[in-house]
Write an enzyme that holds these catalytic residues in place. Structure first.
Site, PDB file in Angstrom:
ATOM      1  N   ASP A   1     -44.649  88.845 -18.334  1.00 57.71           N
ATOM      2  CA  ASP A   1     -46.024  88.131 -17.984  1.00 57.71           C
ATOM      3  C   ASP A   1     -45.756  87.000 -16.993  1.00 57.71           C
ATOM      4  OD1 ASP A   1     -47.413  89.328 -20.374  1.00 57.71           O
ATOM      5  OD2 ASP A   1     -45.990  88.230 -21.713  1.00 57.71           O
TER       6      ASP A   1
ATOM      7  N   CYS B   1     -50.208  92.227 -20.149  1.00 53.74           N
ATOM      8  CA  CYS B   1     -51.089  93.057 -21.145  1.00 53.74           C
ATOM      9  C   CYS B   1     -52.424  92.673 -21.078  1.00 53.74           C
ATOM     10  CB  CYS B   1     -50.389  93.048 -22.521  1.00 53.74           C
ATOM     11  SG  CYS B   1     -50.685  91.232 -23.224  1.00 53.74           S
TER      12      CYS B   1
ATOM     13  N   CYS C   1     -50.135  84.887 -24.700  1.00 56.78           N
ATOM     14  CA  CYS C   1     -50.814  84.706 -23.590  1.00 56.78           C
ATOM     15  C   CYS C   1     -51.847  83.544 -23.374  1.00 56.78           C
ATOM     16  CB  CYS C   1     -51.948  86.188 -23.766  1.00 56.78           C
ATOM     17  SG  CYS C   1     -50.701  87.581 -23.797  1.00 56.78           S
TER      18      CYS C   1
ATOM     19  N   CYS D   1     -39.649  88.744 -17.179  1.00 58.81           N
ATOM     20  CA  CYS D   1     -40.116  88.529 -18.811  1.00 58.81           C
ATOM     21  C   CYS D   1     -41.266  89.374 -19.272  1.00 58.81           C
ATOM     22  CB  CYS D   1     -40.253  86.923 -19.045  1.00 58.81           C
ATOM     23  SG  CYS D   1     -38.697  85.992 -18.613  1.00 58.81           S
TER      24      CYS D   1
END
Length: 278
Positions: free
Chosen positions: A37, A61, A105, A35
């Site tokens: 992450d 990221c 995140c 996915c």
């Protein structure tokens, strides 16, 4: 190009507490490489239930790395009980904010912390995400979506995507996300949302939706009376079909095509759709 704060840049370029902890008292792992992450959080906890050290390993990221780094700094010195009250907002705020498209995140950091605390307390981890999968692309459940809406006061599908990634790929789950949003915000069931008329529909997306409606709604209804239908082709907004079974030669076949098949496709897919028998 994302606009990052100085804090985000600092934690991305010089992450704190990165790496594995071999003697960890608690480990929490969330996300999936498939996915895009993933985060593994390690905690060292003393006999009084206070977090002495925290480390992390992450795949993602700049925002994922920064969120993981600042999370480890936040929890150090906290008791487990205090850490359990941390929210994704606390993580984002400590970074001076995150781009709205990257808020997921901070949510991943919160979920990793919760998983680590469960691990420390001896609570069994769920074998699969709790709830029903609504976004197959990213494995997001309805429970995760509801929680994100409630805790962050979300008001749109775009915001749900920013916080959970749900709906960020094929968009097939947008209708379901709209239903969940309406239920949480208004306490009511919502009608499945049609495609946004302001966005041109791609041929692939149109094909997916037309096929879904015909296979899941139209064919079962016709089969109850001995009829059937086959999708032959889609030429722009013209849907070409072939009637089968008792529908062949039926005096009402024209009515079936226009008042049932075409009307249902207009309601659920696109207003400009026409249906023609070939």
């Amino acid at each position: 190009m994302w606009e990052y704060t100085d804090k985000v840049r600092e934690h991305f370029l010089n992450p704190k507490n990165a790496g594995e902890m071999e003697d960890a008292d608690a480990v929490g792992e969330v996300g999936s490489l498939s996915c895009g992450d993933a985060l593994r959080l390690f905690l060292k906890i003393d006999d009084n239930g206070r977090i002495q050290d925290a480390r992390f390993q992450t795949f993602g990221c700049a925002s994922a790395i920064a969120s993981s780094s600042v999370l480890t700094e936040l929890v150090k010195g906290m008791t487990v009980e205090e850490a359990s009250k941390l929210s994704n907002k606390d993580i984002a705020d400590k970074l001076g904010g995150l781009p709205k498209e990257k808020m997921h995140c901070s949510v991943m950091g919160q979920e990793a912390l919760e998983a680590a605390i469960k691990n420390y307390r001896g609570e069994e981890a769920e074998p699969a995400p709790e709830g029903e999968i609504v976004c197959k692309c990213f494995g997001v459940t309805d429970v995760q979506v509801r929680r994100a809406i409630e805790e962050n006061n979300l008001t749109s599908i775009e915001e749900i995507t920013n916080y959970t990634k749900a709906g960020g790929a094929c968009e097939e789950c947008h209708g379901k996300l709209g239903e969940i949003l309406a239920e949480v915000r208004d306490g009511r069931k919502a009608e499945p949302a049609k495609e946004d008329a302001s966005k041109p529909m791609t041929n692939i997306r149109r094909m997916q939706l037309v096929t879904k409606v015909i296979e899941e709604e139209v064919r079962p209804a016709l089969k109850k009376d001995g009829g059937d239908i086959e999708l032959v082709d889609i030429n722009g907004t013209e849907v070409q079909v072939s009637l089968r079974g008792s529908c062949v030669g039926c005096p009402s076949s024209g009515v079936t095509l226009k008042d049932f098949v075409e009307r249902r496709l207009k309601e659920t897919v696109e207003d400009s759709i026409t249906v023609r028998e070939v």
